[in-house]
Design a protein around this motif. Structure first.
Motif, short mmCIF file in Angstrom:
data_model
loop_
_atom_site.label_atom_id
_atom_site.label_comp_id
_atom_site.label_asym_id
_atom_site.label_seq_id
_atom_site.Cartn_x
_atom_site.Cartn_y
_atom_site.Cartn_z
N PHE A 85 0.83 -1.20 0.00
CA PHE A 85 0.00 0.00 0.00
C PHE A 85 0.86 1.24 0.00
CE2 PHE A 85 -3.31 -2.78 1.71
CZ PHE A 85 -4.46 -2.26 1.14
N SER A 86 0.39 2.28 -0.68
CA SER A 86 0.95 3.61 -0.51
C SER A 86 0.35 4.17 0.78
CB SER A 86 0.56 4.51 -1.69
OG SER A 86 -0.84 4.74 -1.69
N LEU A 137 3.87 1.61 -15.75
CA LEU A 137 3.88 1.06 -14.40
C LEU A 137 4.12 2.17 -13.38
CD1 LEU A 137 3.58 -1.34 -12.56
CD2 LEU A 137 5.98 -1.94 -13.02
N ILE A 138 5.01 3.09 -13.68
CA ILE A 138 5.23 4.23 -12.80
C ILE A 138 3.92 5.02 -12.66
CG2 ILE A 138 6.39 6.47 -12.56
CD1 ILE A 138 8.90 5.09 -13.81
N TYR A 143 -0.82 6.68 -9.56
CA TYR A 143 -2.28 6.68 -9.45
C TYR A 143 -2.73 6.07 -8.13
CZ TYR A 143 -7.12 5.44 -10.38
OH TYR A 143 -8.48 5.30 -10.28
N GLU A 144 -2.02 5.06 -7.66
CA GLU A 144 -2.36 4.38 -6.40
C GLU A 144 -1.93 5.16 -5.17
OE1 GLU A 144 -1.28 0.30 -6.17
OE2 GLU A 144 -2.18 -0.14 -8.11
N ALA A 151 7.40 5.60 -6.74
CA ALA A 151 7.01 4.78 -7.90
C ALA A 151 8.22 4.46 -8.77
CB ALA A 151 5.93 5.50 -8.70
N THR A 152 9.06 5.44 -9.01
CA THR A 152 10.25 5.22 -9.84
C THR A 152 11.18 4.23 -9.15
OG1 THR A 152 10.06 7.44 -10.77
CG2 THR A 152 12.21 6.37 -10.94
N TYR A 153 11.36 4.39 -7.85
CA TYR A 153 12.19 3.45 -7.10
C TYR A 153 11.62 2.04 -7.21
CZ TYR A 153 14.32 0.94 -3.24
OH TYR A 153 14.98 -0.01 -2.48
N GLY A 154 10.31 1.93 -7.02
CA GLY A 154 9.67 0.61 -7.08
C GLY A 154 9.86 -0.06 -8.41
N VAL A 155 9.68 0.69 -9.49
CA VAL A 155 9.85 0.13 -10.82
C VAL A 155 11.32 -0.22 -11.07
CG1 VAL A 155 9.64 0.61 -13.29
CG2 VAL A 155 7.76 1.19 -11.73
#
Length: 160
Positions: A85-86, A137-138, A143-144, A151-155
Motif C-alpha cells: 500500500f501507498s 507502471l510508474i 495513481y495508487e 514509484a520510480t524506485y519501485g519500478v
C-alpha cells in the motif's frame, strides 16, 4: 413449580443488564476483537451478519471500551503483511473499513513503513500478472498514491 416466562428466562441470572441475546452480542464483539481489528461500524455490521439486530449490535459495541485508533493501527499493520500500500492507499482502505479519517491517518503515520519498498512490492505484483511499460507502471503506482520518487524506485527494483 411454574416455568419462567420467556422474557424472564432471557434475563441474565447473574444480574447483568440486557437480554441473553444482548449479552451474547457483547461477548461475540469482545471475541472478534481478540483476534482481528474492527472499526465501530465494521464490528456492528459483523454482529448483524451473525444474526443480531442493529439495535442489539449497536448497544453491544457501544457498551464495550474500544480504542478505535489502536484498532486502526492493528488493521493497517495486518494489511501491510499481505499486500503493498501507498500511504494514501492505506488510509483510504482504513476509511473504507469504517475508521474515521483521523484514526486512519494517525494509525498509518504511526507505522514505520518504507513506501519505496511498498512500491517495489506493488510493481512486482503488477508484473506477475500483467504487462506494463516502464512509464505505464510508474504511472499506475502514482495513481495508487505513491509519490513519483517512490514509484520510480519501485519500478527500478523490478529491473524494468
Amino acid at each position: 413449580m411454574p416455568e419462567p416466562e420467556a422474557p424472564e428466562a432471557e434475563q441474565n441470572a447473574g444480574g447483568s443488564s440486557g437480554t441473553l441475546s444482548q449479552q451474547n452480542a457483547v461477548g461475540m464483539a469482545r471475541d472478534y476483537l481478540e483476534y482481528t481489528a474492527f472499526s465501530r461500524t465494521g464490528l456492528i455490521e459483523q454482529l448483524e451478519y451473525e444474526g443480531f439486530s442493529n439495535q442489539e449490535a449497536t448497544a453491544a459495541v457501544d457498551s464495550i471500551s474500544v480504542d478505535y485508533g489502536q484498532q486502526a493501527a492493528k488493521a493497517a499493520q495486518d494489511y501491510l503483511e499481505y499486500t503493498a500500500f501507498s500511504r494514501t492507499g492505506l488510509i483510504e482502505q482504513l476509511e473504507y473499513e469504517g475508521y474515521s479519517t483521523a484514526d486512519a491517518t494517525s494509525a498509518v503515520d504511526g507505522l514505520s513503513v518504507d513506501y519505496g519498498q511498498q512500491a517495489a512490492k506493488a510493481a512486482k505484483d503488477y508484473l506477475d500478472y500483467s504487462s506494463f511499460s516502464r512509464s505505464g507502471l510508474i504511472e499506475q503506482l502514482v495513481y495508487e498514491g505513491y509519490t513519483q520518487e517512490q514509484a520510480t524506485y519501485g519500478v527500478n527494483q523490478t529491473g524494468l
